[in-house]
Write an enzyme that holds these catalytic residues in place. Structure first.
Site, short mmCIF file in Angstrom:
data_model
loop_
_atom_site.label_atom_id
_atom_site.label_comp_id
_atom_site.label_asym_id
_atom_site.label_seq_id
_atom_site.Cartn_x
_atom_site.Cartn_y
_atom_site.Cartn_z
N ASP A 13 -61.32 -47.01 -87.70
CA ASP A 13 -61.83 -48.17 -86.97
C ASP A 13 -63.30 -48.04 -86.58
OD1 ASP A 13 -59.27 -49.24 -87.11
OD2 ASP A 13 -58.67 -48.30 -85.23
N LYS A 16 -65.84 -49.79 -90.86
CA LYS A 16 -66.02 -49.63 -92.31
C LYS A 16 -66.05 -50.99 -93.01
CE LYS A 16 -62.33 -47.05 -92.35
NZ LYS A 16 -62.10 -46.82 -90.91
N GLY A 40 -56.90 -51.62 -91.20
CA GLY A 40 -57.25 -52.97 -90.76
C GLY A 40 -58.77 -53.04 -90.74
N HIS A 41 -59.35 -53.68 -91.74
CA HIS A 41 -60.81 -53.73 -91.87
C HIS A 41 -61.29 -55.15 -91.56
CE1 HIS A 41 -60.71 -49.99 -94.72
NE2 HIS A 41 -60.22 -49.76 -93.53
N THR A 42 -62.06 -55.25 -90.50
CA THR A 42 -62.49 -56.57 -90.03
C THR A 42 -63.86 -56.93 -90.59
OG1 THR A 42 -61.40 -55.95 -87.99
CG2 THR A 42 -62.71 -57.98 -87.92
N THR A 129 -48.53 -46.61 -87.69
CA THR A 129 -48.65 -48.07 -87.72
C THR A 129 -47.34 -48.72 -88.15
OG1 THR A 129 -49.40 -48.00 -90.00
CG2 THR A 129 -51.12 -47.94 -88.31
N GLN A 224 -58.98 -45.29 -92.80
CA GLN A 224 -58.84 -44.23 -91.78
C GLN A 224 -60.17 -43.46 -91.62
OE1 GLN A 224 -55.93 -44.31 -94.32
NE2 GLN A 224 -55.46 -46.00 -92.98
N THR A 300 -54.63 -53.80 -86.93
CA THR A 300 -53.35 -53.86 -87.65
C THR A 300 -52.19 -54.04 -86.68
OG1 THR A 300 -54.19 -52.57 -89.48
CG2 THR A 300 -51.82 -52.57 -89.23
N ARG A 303 -52.60 -52.60 -80.87
CA ARG A 303 -52.51 -51.62 -79.78
C ARG A 303 -53.89 -51.38 -79.17
NH1 ARG A 303 -49.85 -46.55 -82.75
NH2 ARG A 303 -51.13 -47.35 -84.44
N ASP A 333 -74.50 -51.81 -79.84
CA ASP A 333 -74.60 -52.82 -78.78
C ASP A 333 -73.55 -52.65 -77.68
OD1 ASP A 333 -73.00 -53.63 -81.15
OD2 ASP A 333 -72.38 -55.27 -79.83
N SER A 413 -75.63 -50.77 -86.80
CA SER A 413 -74.98 -52.07 -86.65
C SER A 413 -74.99 -52.46 -85.17
CB SER A 413 -73.56 -51.98 -87.19
OG SER A 413 -72.88 -53.19 -86.94
P1 GDP Z 1 -62.61 -50.45 -89.73
O1 GDP Z 1 -61.14 -50.19 -89.74
O2 GDP Z 1 -63.40 -49.19 -89.81
O3 GDP Z 1 -63.04 -51.45 -90.77
O4 GDP Z 1 -62.95 -51.09 -88.31
P2 GDP Z 1 -62.10 -52.25 -87.56
O5 GDP Z 1 -62.34 -53.54 -88.26
O6 GDP Z 1 -60.71 -51.81 -87.37
O7 GDP Z 1 -62.78 -52.21 -86.14
C1 GDP Z 1 -64.14 -52.45 -85.96
C2 GDP Z 1 -64.30 -53.65 -85.02
O8 GDP Z 1 -65.62 -53.68 -84.52
C3 GDP Z 1 -64.10 -54.99 -85.70
O9 GDP Z 1 -63.56 -55.88 -84.78
C4 GDP Z 1 -65.53 -55.40 -86.09
O10 GDP Z 1 -65.69 -56.82 -86.18
C5 GDP Z 1 -66.30 -54.86 -84.92
N1 GDP Z 1 -67.67 -54.43 -85.23
C6 GDP Z 1 -68.14 -53.83 -86.37
N2 GDP Z 1 -69.45 -53.49 -86.20
C7 GDP Z 1 -69.79 -53.88 -84.95
C8 GDP Z 1 -70.99 -53.77 -84.18
O11 GDP Z 1 -72.00 -53.23 -84.62
N3 GDP Z 1 -70.97 -54.26 -82.91
C9 GDP Z 1 -69.86 -54.85 -82.38
N4 GDP Z 1 -69.91 -55.29 -81.13
N5 GDP Z 1 -68.70 -54.96 -83.08
C10 GDP Z 1 -68.67 -54.48 -84.34
P1 IMO Z 2 -58.62 -48.07 -90.57
O1 IMO Z 2 -58.76 -48.03 -92.07
C1 IMO Z 2 -57.16 -46.10 -86.99
C2 IMO Z 2 -53.44 -43.83 -87.36
C3 IMO Z 2 -52.20 -44.35 -86.66
C4 IMO Z 2 -51.50 -43.04 -86.35
C5 IMO Z 2 -51.80 -42.20 -87.59
C6 IMO Z 2 -50.69 -42.22 -88.63
O2 IMO Z 2 -58.50 -49.44 -90.02
O3 IMO Z 2 -59.67 -47.26 -89.92
P2 IMO Z 2 -49.83 -44.03 -90.37
O4 IMO Z 2 -49.29 -45.42 -90.16
O5 IMO Z 2 -51.03 -43.97 -91.25
O6 IMO Z 2 -48.77 -43.06 -90.79
O7 IMO Z 2 -50.29 -43.56 -88.90
O8 IMO Z 2 -52.98 -42.74 -88.14
N1 IMO Z 2 -54.08 -44.79 -88.27
C7 IMO Z 2 -55.24 -45.41 -88.02
N2 IMO Z 2 -56.02 -45.38 -86.93
N3 IMO Z 2 -57.55 -46.80 -88.07
C8 IMO Z 2 -56.78 -46.83 -89.18
O9 IMO Z 2 -57.18 -47.41 -90.33
C9 IMO Z 2 -55.55 -46.14 -89.18
N4 IMO Z 2 -54.55 -45.97 -90.08
C10 IMO Z 2 -53.67 -45.14 -89.51
O10 IMO Z 2 -52.54 -45.05 -85.49
O11 IMO Z 2 -52.12 -42.41 -85.25
MG MG Z 3 -59.45 -50.61 -88.60
#
Ligand code: GDP
Ligand code: IMO
Ligand code: MG
Length: 424
Positions: A13, A16, A40-42, A129, A224, A300, A303, A333, A413
């Site tokens: 998270d 990415k 979960g990539h936003t 998850t 991850q 995803t 939580r 930020d 970012s």
């Molecule tokens: P990922 O799993 O690594 O792709 O990350 P996630 O999408 O799970 O979580 C990153 C969250 O931070 C998302 O809600 C993005 O929209 C948000 N985000 C990404 N870059 C920035 C940033 O530079 N500033 C802020 N405030 N939010 C960001």
């Molecule tokens: P992204 O790609 C953050 C964590 C779960 C749990 C452990 C094992 O969005 O960064 P799993 O379901 O993979 O067997 O869970 O890994 N986990 C993540 N935490 N971001 C993720 O993906 C994750 N994918 C799995 O919360 O602790």
């Molecule tokens: Mg994520």
């Protein structure tokens, strides 16, 4: 730059999705190499938000090819619902999105075991998850898994599934005390998926190697992060795949020398979802503020994410183990409104100062973070796209991170949108 690997440098998270979407503009192919719908990539484009679980974040850019490699575990149900949603939002995916025939399938019994194992274990819960990831990779390693290409040989598929189902039903009946699964029912369901997945299935290994030979550029999108890697993370509180840069070659079928750049995505602070050690975790008002200001809730599972200060022992380790060539520092930020910002520079363990990640998770559970305190900037950096315009204290923070983790920060970012990005 044939293959650029995008890897999470913490516990996932890190942002990415946003960075992959940004960098996708200049590449030909975007490929996921491991994990599954646990990710979960936003990505935010204009006023629209997309959360991608299995499909590479590059899908939002027209004219790009997207690949789901053999290292991914594919849940057909999750995949097809993601395709449907993208199509309903105006994206064309047929003809430009390909799944490796070698990718293993997530079966209904994998999800059921994931849930049962978690609720069964009072101690030693991982906080997964619930997407069936661990059980699917276990079957792959035990050589009783089913692969996407097997869907097109129904008799073979059924006979392989018989073995797996027989085993799982023993677990459901005798260990987990759950209802058994029905072979014919699953077979019918997956026969339906076979038709729907047909147009997406390809030998993506050949496809990628051929593209590389022709000089095309590939972005490998990690899911991850380093600390969740099955071998190099905080085992057993990890996911079940190779999320570090080394996983790119295994999960895509491309040679090691094709990976010429590794971009580590690092949040300006730290978060973690699920169980496991987290030395800089804050259970106070600062932790709450990071969660609130950063919107730190799982993309995803929804939580709340555990939050804490940046840990550069983790950062250095991630740079080291991935061979990170540069860093994208995200969510700067979110630190805008803190009077003081702490950075963990080392740990104390049994009276000793350590600067390297301990090999054993039980040791990591015992460490005390050693902090350096930097002044906050108390000014909005949100949506800033120029380095020059950053407050001096923010520039100092970035420079200190670079020093501590031994890698240059090439991208900063400052918000969710594409434009809220500083390219240095
Ligand atoms: P990922 O799993 O690594 O792709 O990350 P996630 O999408 O799970 O979580 C990153 C969250 O931070 C998302 O809600 C993005 O929209 C948000 N985000 C990404 N870059 C920035 C940033 O530079 N500033 C802020 N405030 N939010 C960001
Ligand atoms: P992204 O790609 C953050 C964590 C779960 C749990 C452990 C094992 O969005 O960064 P799993 O379901 O993979 O067997 O869970 O890994 N986990 C993540 N935490 N971001 C993720 O993906 C994750 N994918 C799995 O919360 O602790
Ligand atoms: Mg994520």
């Amino acid at each position: 730059m044939p293959v650029t690997a995008i890897v999470g440098a913490q516990w996932g998270d890190e942002g990415k999705g946003k960075i992959v979407d940004m960098l996708s503009e200049k590449v030909d192919i975007i490929a996921r190499y491991q994990g599954g719908a646990n990710a979960g990539h936003t990505v935010v484009v204009g006023k629209e938000q997309y959360i991608l679980h299995l499909i590479p974040s590059g899908v939002l850019r027209e004219g790009k090819v997207c690949v789901i490699g053999s290292g991914v575990v594919l849940d057909p149900e999750a995949f097809l619902s993601e395709v449907k949603e993208l199509e309903s939002r105006g994206f064309k995916v047929q003809g430009s999105l390909f799944i490796s025939g070698r990718a293993h399938l997530i079966m209904p019994y994998h999800k059921k075991i994931d849930a049962a194992a978690e609720s069964h274990s009072k101690k030693g819960k991982i906080g997964t998850t619930g997407r069936g990831i661990g059980p699917a990779y276990s079957d792959k390693a035990a050589r009783i898994g089913l692969r996407v290409a097997d869907l097109y040989r129904p008799d073979y598929f059924k006979s392989r599934m018989e073995r797996a189902v027989e085993q799982k039903n023993i677990l459901f009946e005798h260990l987990y005390k759950e209802k058994k699964v029905d072979l014919d029912e699953i077979f019918e369901q997956y026969a339906g998926y076979a038709d729907k997945l047909k147009g997406f299935t390809a030998d993506t290994g050949y496809m990628l190697r051929d593209a590389l030979a022709k000089g095309k550029n590939v972005l490998a999108e990690g899911a991850q992060g380093a600390m969740l890697d099955i071998d190099h993370g905080t085992y057993p509180y990890v996911t079940s795949s190779q999320s570090i840069a080394g996983g790119v070659c295994m999960g895509l079928g491309v040679p090691p020398q094709s990976v010429t750049q590794v971009i580590g995505i690092m949040k300006a602070y730290t978060t973690r979802v699920g169980e496991g050690p987290f030395p800089t975790e804050l259970n106070d008002s600062n932790g709450k503020k990071l969660r609130d200001d950063g919107g730190e809730y799982g993309a995803t599972t929804g939580r709340p994410r555990r939050c804490g200060w940046l840990d550069t022992v983790v950062g250095r380790y991630a740079v080291d183990v991935n061979g990170v060539t540069s860093i994208a520092l995200t969510k700067l930020d979110v630190l805008d409104d803190f009077d003081e910002i702490k950075i963990c520079v080392s740990y104390k363990l049994g009276g000793q100062t350590i600067t390297e990640m301990p090999e054993e998770t039980v040791s990591l559970e015992k460490v005390e973070p050693v902090y350096e305190t930097l002044p906050g900037w108390k000014k909005s950096t949100n949506d800033t796209d120029s380095y020059t315009n950053l407050p001096d204290a923010a520039k100092r923070y970035i420079a200190r991170v670079e020093e501590l983790v031994n890698a240059p920060v090439s991208i900063v970012s400052t918000g969710v949108s594409r434009t809220a990005t500083i390219m240095r």
